[in-house]
Scaffold this motif. Structure first.
Motif, PDB file in Angstrom:
ATOM      1  N   ARG A  57     -27.411  46.781 -48.440  1.00 13.93           N
ATOM      2  CA  ARG A  57     -26.180  46.966 -49.205  1.00 13.93           C
ATOM      3  C   ARG A  57     -25.022  46.308 -48.468  1.00 13.93           C
ATOM      4  O   ARG A  57     -24.999  46.266 -47.241  1.00 13.93           O
ATOM      5  CB  ARG A  57     -25.892  48.451 -49.401  1.00 13.93           C
ATOM      6  CG  ARG A  57     -26.892  49.139 -50.289  1.00 13.93           C
ATOM      7  CD  ARG A  57     -26.551  50.636 -50.458  1.00 13.93           C
ATOM      8  NE  ARG A  57     -27.489  51.265 -51.379  1.00 13.93           N
ATOM      9  CZ  ARG A  57     -28.635  51.817 -51.033  1.00 13.93           C
ATOM     10  NH1 ARG A  57     -28.998  51.804 -49.771  1.00 13.93           N
ATOM     11  NH2 ARG A  57     -29.417  52.377 -51.933  1.00 13.93           N
ATOM     12  N   GLY A  58     -24.050  45.839 -49.253  1.00 14.63           N
ATOM     13  CA  GLY A  58     -22.871  45.232 -48.660  1.00 14.63           C
ATOM     14  C   GLY A  58     -21.764  45.098 -49.684  1.00 14.63           C
ATOM     15  O   GLY A  58     -21.884  45.553 -50.824  1.00 14.63           O
ATOM     16  N   THR A  59     -20.680  44.466 -49.261  1.00 18.19           N
ATOM     17  CA  THR A  59     -19.555  44.200 -50.156  1.00 18.19           C
ATOM     18  C   THR A  59     -19.263  42.713 -50.160  1.00 18.19           C
ATOM     19  O   THR A  59     -19.431  42.023 -49.149  1.00 18.19           O
ATOM     20  CB  THR A  59     -18.285  44.955 -49.710  1.00 18.19           C
ATOM     21  OG1 THR A  59     -17.993  44.595 -48.363  1.00 18.19           O
ATOM     22  CG2 THR A  59     -18.465  46.451 -49.810  1.00 18.19           C
ATOM     23  N   PHE A  60     -18.871  42.232 -51.327  1.00 19.49           N
ATOM     24  CA  PHE A  60     -18.412  40.848 -51.416  1.00 19.49           C
ATOM     25  C   PHE A  60     -17.033  40.768 -50.784  1.00 19.49           C
ATOM     26  O   PHE A  60     -16.201  41.651 -50.968  1.00 19.49           O
ATOM     27  CB  PHE A  60     -18.316  40.397 -52.878  1.00 19.49           C
ATOM     28  CG  PHE A  60     -19.649  40.216 -53.560  1.00 19.49           C
ATOM     29  CD1 PHE A  60     -20.533  39.236 -53.147  1.00 19.49           C
ATOM     30  CD2 PHE A  60     -20.001  41.009 -54.638  1.00 19.49           C
ATOM     31  CE1 PHE A  60     -21.758  39.061 -53.780  1.00 19.49           C
ATOM     32  CE2 PHE A  60     -21.219  40.842 -55.277  1.00 19.49           C
ATOM     33  CZ  PHE A  60     -22.093  39.866 -54.852  1.00 19.49           C
ATOM     34  N   GLU A  61     -16.776  39.683 -50.033  1.00 18.41           N
ATOM     35  CA  GLU A  61     -15.465  39.476 -49.413  1.00 18.41           C
ATOM     36  C   GLU A  61     -15.111  38.007 -49.473  1.00 18.41           C
ATOM     37  O   GLU A  61     -15.958  37.141 -49.265  1.00 18.41           O
ATOM     38  CB  GLU A  61     -15.475  39.935 -47.948  1.00 18.41           C
ATOM     39  CG  GLU A  61     -15.582  41.424 -47.784  1.00 18.41           C
ATOM     40  CD  GLU A  61     -15.519  41.875 -46.329  1.00 18.41           C
ATOM     41  OE1 GLU A  61     -15.320  41.026 -45.429  1.00 18.41           O
ATOM     42  OE2 GLU A  61     -15.675  43.081 -46.096  1.00 18.41           O
ATOM     43  N   GLY A  62     -13.850  37.732 -49.758  1.00 16.48           N
ATOM     44  CA  GLY A  62     -13.350  36.355 -49.739  1.00 16.48           C
ATOM     45  C   GLY A  62     -14.051  35.428 -50.716  1.00 16.48           C
ATOM     46  O   GLY A  62     -14.295  34.267 -50.389  1.00 16.48           O
ATOM     47  N   LEU A  63     -14.369  35.925 -51.902  1.00 15.65           N
ATOM     48  CA  LEU A  63     -15.048  35.077 -52.893  1.00 15.65           C
ATOM     49  C   LEU A  63     -14.095  34.014 -53.426  1.00 15.65           C
ATOM     50  O   LEU A  63     -12.953  34.323 -53.781  1.00 15.65           O
ATOM     51  CB  LEU A  63     -15.556  35.927 -54.064  1.00 15.65           C
ATOM     52  CG  LEU A  63     -16.671  36.919 -53.764  1.00 15.65           C
ATOM     53  CD1 LEU A  63     -16.957  37.771 -55.004  1.00 15.65           C
ATOM     54  CD2 LEU A  63     -17.924  36.207 -53.317  1.00 15.65           C
ATOM     55  N   SER A  64     -14.567  32.785 -53.494  1.00 15.60           N
ATOM     56  CA  SER A  64     -13.773  31.713 -54.093  1.00 15.60           C
ATOM     57  C   SER A  64     -13.795  31.878 -55.613  1.00 15.60           C
ATOM     58  O   SER A  64     -14.611  32.619 -56.157  1.00 15.60           O
ATOM     59  CB  SER A  64     -14.367  30.348 -53.712  1.00 15.60           C
ATOM     60  OG  SER A  64     -15.640  30.193 -54.324  1.00 15.60           O
ATOM     61  N   GLU A  65     -12.908  31.193 -56.296  1.00 21.39           N
ATOM     62  CA  GLU A  65     -12.889  31.252 -57.763  1.00 21.39           C
ATOM     63  C   GLU A  65     -14.208  30.727 -58.339  1.00 21.39           C
ATOM     64  O   GLU A  65     -14.726  31.266 -59.309  1.00 21.39           O
ATOM     65  CB  GLU A  65     -11.699  30.467 -58.324  1.00 21.39           C
ATOM     66  CG  GLU A  65     -10.374  31.166 -58.109  1.00 21.39           C
ATOM     67  CD  GLU A  65     -10.350  32.574 -58.685  1.00 21.39           C
ATOM     68  OE1 GLU A  65     -10.774  32.784 -59.842  1.00 21.39           O
ATOM     69  OE2 GLU A  65      -9.924  33.491 -57.960  1.00 21.39           O
ATOM     70  N   GLU A  66     -14.759  29.689 -57.717  1.00 17.87           N
ATOM     71  CA  GLU A  66     -16.048  29.143 -58.164  1.00 17.87           C
ATOM     72  C   GLU A  66     -17.158  30.184 -58.003  1.00 17.87           C
ATOM     73  O   GLU A  66     -17.976  30.392 -58.898  1.00 17.87           O
ATOM     74  CB  GLU A  66     -16.398  27.888 -57.364  1.00 17.87           C
ATOM     75  CG  GLU A  66     -17.748  27.305 -57.717  1.00 17.87           C
ATOM     76  CD  GLU A  66     -18.161  26.161 -56.803  1.00 17.87           C
ATOM     77  OE1 GLU A  66     -19.362  25.836 -56.812  1.00 17.87           O
ATOM     78  OE2 GLU A  66     -17.313  25.605 -56.088  1.00 17.87           O
ATOM     79  N   SER A  67     -17.178  30.844 -56.865  1.00 18.71           N
ATOM     80  CA  SER A  67     -18.184  31.858 -56.592  1.00 18.71           C
ATOM     81  C   SER A  67     -18.052  33.037 -57.559  1.00 18.71           C
ATOM     82  O   SER A  67     -19.035  33.507 -58.127  1.00 18.71           O
ATOM     83  CB  SER A  67     -18.039  32.349 -55.147  1.00 18.71           C
ATOM     84  OG  SER A  67     -19.078  33.214 -54.800  1.00 18.71           O
ATOM     85  N   ARG A  68     -16.803  33.481 -57.800  1.00 22.90           N
ATOM     86  CA  ARG A  68     -16.570  34.558 -58.754  1.00 22.90           C
ATOM     87  C   ARG A  68     -17.066  34.172 -60.139  1.00 22.90           C
ATOM     88  O   ARG A  68     -17.702  34.975 -60.826  1.00 22.90           O
ATOM     89  CB  ARG A  68     -15.076  34.898 -58.838  1.00 22.90           C
ATOM     90  CG  ARG A  68     -14.548  35.636 -57.630  1.00 22.90           C
ATOM     91  CD  ARG A  68     -13.058  35.863 -57.740  1.00 22.90           C
ATOM     92  NE  ARG A  68     -12.570  37.183 -58.023  1.00 22.90           N
ATOM     93  CZ  ARG A  68     -13.046  38.336 -57.620  1.00 22.90           C
ATOM     94  NH1 ARG A  68     -14.135  38.363 -56.917  1.00 22.90           N
ATOM     95  NH2 ARG A  68     -12.471  39.472 -57.909  1.00 22.90           N
TER      96      ARG A  68
END
Length: 110
Positions: free
Chosen positions: A12-23
């Protein structure tokens, strides 16, 4: 040669610092990554929801029984880190839950 055990690992983890492309990619595929699609596989099965905050991976790890559950968790976390980096998704600290399938007791209904 040491005895091999099969472990099921949930990372388990959290998404962090996602780019707009990644989102955008994650949101486009969100329906394919719901809880009902999760399976334990060697490659791992990723699940998340539209909030793009938390995620979980389910993996199967086969390793030496002598190395124990801690090593299986470390191997699984390494696989998840590699997969997320290759996909270009940012993430925070990971936490694993490991089950040794070879020592798990099964209670059958009588």
């Amino acid at each position: 040669m040491s005895e091999q055990h099969t472990y099921r690992v949930i990372v388990r983890g959290t998404f962090e610092g996602l780019s707009e492309e990644s989102r955008g990619r994650l949101l486009a595929e969100v329906d394919e990554h719901g809880l009902t699609a999760m399976q334990f596989t060697e490659e791992g099965s990723l699940a998340y929801d539209r909030t793009l905050k938390h995620f979980s991976y389910r993996l199967v790890v086969v390793s030496d029984a002598a190395d124990g559950e801690e090593m299986a968790g470390a191997i699984a976390e390494d696989r998840v880190e590699t997969a997320l980096r290759e996909l270009g998704h940012g993430f925070g600290a990971l936490k694993s839950t490991v089950t040794d399938m070879d020592t798990m007791k099964i209670n059958y209904k009588r």
